[in-house]
Design an enzyme around this catalytic site. Structure first.
Site, PDB file in Angstrom:
ATOM      1  N   GLY A  11      -2.446   3.973   3.073  1.00  0.00           N
ATOM      2  CA  GLY A  11      -3.371   3.905   1.945  1.00  0.00           C
ATOM      3  C   GLY A  11      -4.187   2.639   1.869  1.00  0.00           C
ATOM      4  O   GLY A  11      -4.836   2.405   0.845  1.00  0.00           O
ATOM      5  N   SER A  39       0.843  -1.195   0.000  1.00  0.00           N
ATOM      6  CA  SER A  39       0.000   0.000   0.000  1.00  0.00           C
ATOM      7  C   SER A  39       0.871   1.235   0.000  1.00  0.00           C
ATOM      8  O   SER A  39       2.032   1.206   0.436  1.00  0.00           O
ATOM      9  CB  SER A  39      -0.889   0.021   1.245  1.00  0.00           C
ATOM     10  N   ASP A  40       0.325   2.340  -0.509  1.00  0.00           N
ATOM     11  CA  ASP A  40       0.948   3.618  -0.220  1.00  0.00           C
ATOM     12  C   ASP A  40       0.772   3.863   1.279  1.00  0.00           C
ATOM     13  O   ASP A  40      -0.067   3.227   1.932  1.00  0.00           O
ATOM     14  CB  ASP A  40       0.312   4.732  -1.052  1.00  0.00           C
ATOM     15  N   TRP A  41       1.537   4.787   1.824  1.00  0.00           N
ATOM     16  CA  TRP A  41       1.579   4.956   3.272  1.00  0.00           C
ATOM     17  C   TRP A  41       0.216   5.405   3.808  1.00  0.00           C
ATOM     18  O   TRP A  41      -0.311   6.436   3.389  1.00  0.00           O
ATOM     19  CB  TRP A  41       2.693   5.928   3.633  1.00  0.00           C
TER      20      TRP A  41
END
Length: 823
Positions: A225, A221-223
């Site tokens: 996210g 995941s993006d941070w």
């Protein structure tokens, strides 16, 4: 080995691998010899685990749009190799790059961090970048998968994109990264795609990425996210970042026990994490996570070369290159002249080893008796100038600055972005800090204090509250949308008097809404008035040549917000007009992360687009201006005459910037030059455009066959340098279908080759096209299809300059399966 480890793992241990241990590392399992590995941002440098605005120094390379402007995959691959070395210097095994989202509009805050409006150019550079990085044993992470073409409400916005546009425009860079480069990691984007968060999108992460393309790496995941437990794991999201876990851990164990997640899904996700650890060599030798600065002469030289290679000469009436000998008075003017704007903002930021400003580079280049005069003229900063000086920071447990300080440290800049606090005794969600400094203004008059904070803060001057970032705090547009809009207040200050400046900061309560960060930035400046403008005009009037440095900086071109318009901010357009009115020899040097409108274009003799080319900015720009090297760049994005000419700017908020949580990509495949062609809109500068310091003659394009073969065909173009300087020429090959039953772009880039030639030298561009290059995505059959018939192959210098045409025939209808690995 991996199967043996998995067999010996408990469910809880398998689950522990599926979320980060902390902000930058994966979770170890010591009893089984599974080490932790570190990841690091970003695309134009390896920051390590430090703050976005501090930390161990690192080499700062050009931003992605500048790399896009090089059209030089071989050079970008060399940069990938260098970045792998930088990542190793920060103890990292995974580089969170490259970014390959498409330039859908001219306003995306991360436009600078992406290569191009065209998927073919983007894919070619991404593949080269990944091969360079991964060839050195560091994993690359292609991002953001997918549909993240704007920063507006990006954590919740649904990018509503038809499958044809996805398959033809937005997914090909990811597809080629998997099939050609074997990328080891993919990062999901924050946004939703057609209503579903990409971090829990089964069609995107499993059907397309793994089943069709054969991806065998990890998806992270993006941070902050990811948003769910069972949904994200079942969809194919392997790693939740950052740690400690929010939705996995005990929640995921419980989901397996209840039957919401099958144990074999957890096992396969854990297998992929272990496979990544094995691929980066961490089982053979546990990584040393310590960090050090790595400042190499080869990196410096490469950054300087890349800066010039990506510089795009947009206009030149013959004034460039400037001859050093005999050059008299030179006025170096503008807000970007003495400031080294070397990178964009957001998570791509690093602590550069050094920053060479244009003024510094020009002074070094003209180290003889040339007379150089400098003036700012006006400002272009979005935020008040950050405080600079001696600063003391005291940290306290709890939010009320009570009790003795746990730890104190010194700083030199009034910006703090706390990924890690200076003591383990401090809780990131429950601490406070007193930041103390003194300020002595050089001039008397009104000064503006400004502050933005993620968390709560108050700024005092000599004990009086001046900026209140506490009462009534609401989220705004800074620090990825976690901080408030900058609060400002004017105060009259006397020159030479010393004022005590104190910021009292406390972390905000933990929220379940989006990203939660702790940061504060404060500054002070005396606003520039008419006197500064008049000083610039006076210096310009008395100069033989004016070098005018304008544009934006990383406060404008940044993650977390889009641009308000496509104009130069502040009074810069006025500065250009007024300077040009008193001096006929004006050269404008632009630094932006994308296109700008140029109502002043006819009033200046030359325009050079330098982007944000890294720490060697001043040297690279001087190299180009004085002809030590040529400006080697060509535009990777169409520069429209006005914002309304852009395909996304229809006036309908559903199309841009989005409304009610949805942004519709109604233009479909007609992005960039495809849109301009379809609607007959003349651009200011076309896609692929750029001037040089020499001239070329082109031969006619020749095809290896008049019929498209199953394994493709080759088009060759002879190019001769007929000038008196060495230089490079870019040969672009577009495909145009002569008949179609569906709406298709007039032409589409399918191949390119960049030739560097000495005076009198002839080189041959060799360009390969295959059946898929003739195709479109058929929504009905879910395949790529090309109808039998005639196609034109256009050899062009840019999207508006076609040099020759070859007509070929496809004898039979062609269909390409989505799982085809031969693209």
């Amino acid at each position: 080995m991996i199967d043996d480890i998995l067999d010996r793992m408990t469910l809880e241990e398998q689950v522990s691998l599926l979320s980060g241990a902390d902000f930058w590392t994966t979770a170890p399992i010591e009893r089984l010899g599974v080490p932790k590995i570190k990841v690091t941002d970003g695309p134009n440098g390896a920051r390590g685990a430090g703050s976005l605005v501090a930390g161990v120094n690192a080499a700062c390379f050009p931003v992605a749009i500048a790399l896009g402007a090089t059209w030089n995959p071989a050079l970008v691959e060399r940069m990938g190799v260098a970045l792998a070395g930088q990542a190793k210097s920060k103890g990292a095994s995974v580089l969170l790059a490259p970014t390959v989202n498409i330039h859908r509009s001219g306003l995306n805050g991360r436009n600078f961090e992406c290569y191009s409006e065209d998927p073919v150019l983007t894919a070619a550079l991404a593949v080269a970048y990944i091969q360079g990085v991964q060839g050195q044993g560091i994993a690359a992470t292609i991002k953001h998968f997918a549909g993240n073409e704007s920063e507006i409400e990006r954590q919740t916005m649904s990018s509503d994109i038809g499958e044809r546009a996805l398959r033809e425009i937005y997914l090909p860079p990811f597809e080629q990264a998997v099939k050609k480069a074997g990328v080891m990691a993919v990062m999901s984007s924050y946004n939703r795609l057609n209503g579903t968060y990409t971090s829990e999108h089964p069609w995107l992460l499993t059907k397309v990425l793994r089943e069709e393309w054969g991806f065998d790496g990890i998806v992270m995941s993006d941070w902050f996210g990811s948003h769910s437990t069972a949904a994200s794991v079942n969809a194919g999201l392997d790693l939740e970042m950052p740690g400690p876990t929010r939705d996995r851990g005990e929640k995921l164990v419980a989901a397996v026990r209840s039957g919401d997640v099958k144990p074999e899904i957890v096992r396969e996700a854990a297998r992929r994490i272990l496979a990544l650890i094995e691929r980066v060599g961490a089982f053979e030798k546990a990584p040393d996570l310590s960090e050090h600065a790595l400042d190499l002469p080869d990196d410096r030289a490469l950054i300087r070369q890349l800066g010039a290679e990506g510089a795009v000469l947009l206009k030149n009436d013959g004034i460039l290159p400037l001859a050093k000998a005999g050059l008299g008075h030179v006025a170096v003017i503008g807000p970007n002249a003495a400031e080294a704007r070397v990178m964009g903002g957001g998570s791509a930021q690093i602590a550069a080893h050094y920053r060479i400003s244009p003024l510094e580079g020009i002074r070094q280049a003209l180290s003889n008796a040339n007379s150089i005069h400098h003036a700012v003229g006006c400002r272009n900063n979005r935020l008040v100038n950050v405080f600079s000086g001696e600063i003391r920071v005291e940290y306290f447990s709890g939010r009320d600055l009570a009790g003795p300080a746990v730890v104190a440290e010194a700083a030199s800049k009034g910006e703090f972005f706390w990924f890690d606090l200076p003591s383990l005794e401090l809780d990131p969600n429950d601490f406070s800090a007193r930041i103390s400094a003194s300020y002595s203004p050089a001039e008397s008059g009104e000064h503006v204090f400004g502050m933005t904070n993620a968390g709560l803060a108050r700024l005092y001057v000599d004990g009086e509250l001046v900026v209140n970032g506490y009462d009534g705090w609401t989220r705004g547009d800074n620090y990825f949308g976690t901080a408030n809009v900058e609060q400002r207040q004017s105060v009259h200050l006397e020159a030479g008097q010393r004022y005590q400046v104190v910021v009292e900061y406390c972390s905000s309560a933990t929220s379940e809404e989006g990203i939660n960060l702790t940061a504060v930035r404060f500054g002070v400046e005396k606003p520039l008035g008419e006197d500064a403008m008049l000083d610039a005009v006076e210096r310009a009037e008395n100069a033989d040549v004016v070098l005018l440095f304008v544009g934006r900086d990383g406060e404008w071109d940044t993650e977390g917000l889009d641009l308000p318009d496509m104009r130069l901010p502040g009074r810069q357009e006025e500065l250009i007009e007024r300077v040009a009115a008193v001096n006929a020899n004006v050269i404008v040097v632009l630094q932006t992360g994308g296109p700008v409108e140029m109502p002043w274009l006819d009033k200046v003799r030359a325009v050079l687009q330098m982007w944000y080319p890294g720490q060697e900015l001043g040297h690279a720009v001087a190299d180009v201006l004085f002809g030590d090297v040529e400006p080697g760049g060509r535009l990777p994005q169409t520069f429209p005459k006005r914002l309304s000419d852009n395909s996304a700017m229809t006036g309908d908020p559903h199309v841009y910037p989005g409304k009610d949580g949805h942004v519709r990509y109604d233009e479909g495949v007609f992005v960039g030059y495809r849109h301009h062609d379809a609607h007959g809109i003349e651009p200011l500068f076309p896609f692929g455009f750029g001037l040089g310091y020499t001239h070329f003659s082109w031969g006619e394009a020749k095809a290896s066959s008049t019929k498209m073969e199953a394994d493709g065909m080759t088009i060759t173009v002879d190019v001769t340098n007929i000038g008196d300087k060495s230089g490079s020429e870019l040969v672009q090959l577009y495909v145009r279908p002569l008949a179609s039953t569906i709406e298709r772009p007039e032409k589409e880039l399918r191949a390119f080759a960049k030739l560097r030639l000495e005076p009198g030298e002839t080189g041959t561009a060799s360009l390969v096209v295959r059946p898929r290059d003739l195709s479109y995505f058929d929504d009905a059959t879910k395949t790529f299809r090309a109808a039998a018939g005639r196609y034109e192959l256009l050899a062009a210098a840019n999207a508006a300059d076609i040099r020759s045409v070859v007509t070929i025939e496809l004898a039979n209808d062609w269909t390409g399966e989505l799982s085809d690995r031969s693209i």
